[in-house]
Write an enzyme that holds these catalytic residues in place. Structure first.
Site: not given
Ligand code: PLP
Length: 403
Positions: A145, A230, A259
């Site tokens: 994701f 990521d 986050k």
């Molecule tokens: C939450 C998340 C995102 C997206 O972050 P947003 O602040 O909602 O745009 C991208 N990568 C990972 C692994 C995430 O958990």
């Protein structure tokens, strides 16, 4: 008025919300009005033990005093100023991140997907600067994701997320997570980067197998491909180290954060080496709000708290404790299976769908969620106590007993 003093009930808020707020989320019937530590209160005054923590945003718990103080003080001094000028707290934050990571330079933005967007643009720009323009493909993992923008859904290894939104951004190739051979086979002369989560969060809490990230690093070096981690969900202490890849003794070329970086308020960051950052010269990329004084000051306070106040140690100790509790639970109930994760991102694999358990837990005062359909996800604040874990496990045990 939408304050805690407002005596509207949860039900009346839900009815109003259902009229004018976009329907992009399937929301639970909880109206959140106040938080403190690991606890959240609804509009009717009911208290919940928050083991979702804003989906791994509230790593320091709700309204950590140091986060609140930084926000208050900065709000009274300077809230916003353009990136046409130098911003002291942004400079401090970049120093702090680089001093504790592989990175040399940080680009600031406002969310996880924006950080990934910056990472993907930088990877392609670096490739274009150093190789040739047709070298733009990015390999990502199935069940990954990476966010909801066009590049985000294009990078995400789940077909469902792109359904109805096509055409998406071309140039993404998906491989099974954790298989070195699959990556080897996917590399072509057009590959410019590989992007992975060191622990897959939304995909069902899958930790990179031992040696996997190192093997991918070696492939990247061999083929002059950039490695992007990521760490939007698993960075900022969630796994017990400041950054999740630090468990694996391997460094990426680019890392994305968001986050939990500012302890609650919105921020994103893309961290890169000097060599790669060179492709992001003046005028190549930007963000109006990225690294603004209010968020940068708050993030400095949050990161210092994470590093100096024993939060990482607590995460490791409480992670072990919660894991052992979940493992005990799993031996007692046939529909409960493997416990996966690292530090305080833990998943309990179920043999049944998890949605009902999540709903019942909410009714009993415990907030958790379910990923990948049947994995209960536990991401409590990293300041959680043994006693709070015991309370959460009592509720879960009660629900499991009732079947
Ligand atoms: C939450 C998340 C995102 C997206 O972050 P947003 O602040 O909602 O745009 C991208 N990568 C990972 C692994 C995430 O958990």
């Amino acid at each position: 008025m939408s304050t805690i003093n407002d005596n509207s009930t949860s039900q009346s808020w839900i009815e109003r919300g259902n009229k004018h707020v976009a329907t992009t989320y399937g929301r639970y019937p909880l109206v959140a009005v106040k938080g403190e530590g690991c606890w959240l209160w609804d509009a009717d005054g009911k208290k919940y033990l928050d083991f979702l923590a804003g989906v791994a945003v509230n790593n320091l718990g709700h309204c950590h005093p140091k986060v609140v103080k930084a926000l208050q003080q900065q709000a009274e001094t300077l809230i916003h100023c353009s990136n046409f000028y130098h911003i002291p707290s942004q400079i401090e934050l970049a120093e702090l991140i680089c001093n504790h990571s592989f990175g040399d330079r940080v680009f600031f933005c406002n969310s996880g997907v924006e950080a990934n967007e910056a990472a993907l643009k930088l990877a392609r720009k670096y490739s274009s600067d150093n190789f040739n323009v047709d070298r733009y493909e990015v390999i990502t993992a199935l069940a990954s994701f990476h966010g909801r923008s066009y590049a985000g859904i294009s990078a995400t290894g789940q077909d469902g997320i792109r359904k109805g939104f096509g055409p998406v951004v071309p140039g993404f190739v998906y491989v099974p997570f954790g298989e070195v051979e699959a990556i080897k086979n996917a590399i072509t002369p057009e590959t410019c980067a590989i992007m992975l989560e060191p622990v897959q969060g939304e995909g069902g809490i899958h930790v990179a197998p031992t040696g996997y990230l190192q093997a991918v690093r070696e492939l990247c070096d061999e083929h002059k491909i950039l490695l992007i981690f990521d760490e939007v969900q698993v960075g900022c202490g969630r796994t017990g180290k400041l950054f999740a890849h630090q468990h694996d003794n391997v460094a990426p070329d680019i890392m994305t954060l968001a986050k939990a970086l500012a302890g609650g308020p919105p921020i994103g960051a893309m961290v890169a080496t000097e060599k790669v950052s060179a492709s992001f010269g003046p005028g190549t990329h930007g963000s109006t709000f990225g690294g603004n004084p209010l968020m940068a000051t708050t993030a400095v306070a949050a990161l210092r708290t994470l590093l100096d106040d024993g939060v990482l140690d607590n995460c490791v100790a409480m992670g072990d404790y919660l894991r052992s509790k979940l493992e005990q639970l799993s031996t007692r109930y046939p529909f409960a299976g493997e416990v996966r994760g690292r530090g305080l991102i833990l998943g309990l694999q179920l043999g049944i769908p998890g949605a009902d358990i999540v709903k019942q837990a909410l009714q009993q005062g415990l907030l958790i969620n379910c990923t990948a359909g049947n994995v209960l996800r536990f991401v409590p604040p990293l300041i959680v106590s043994r006693d709070e874990i015991d309370q959460a496990m009592e509720i879960l045990e009660l629900l499991f007993k009732e079947g």
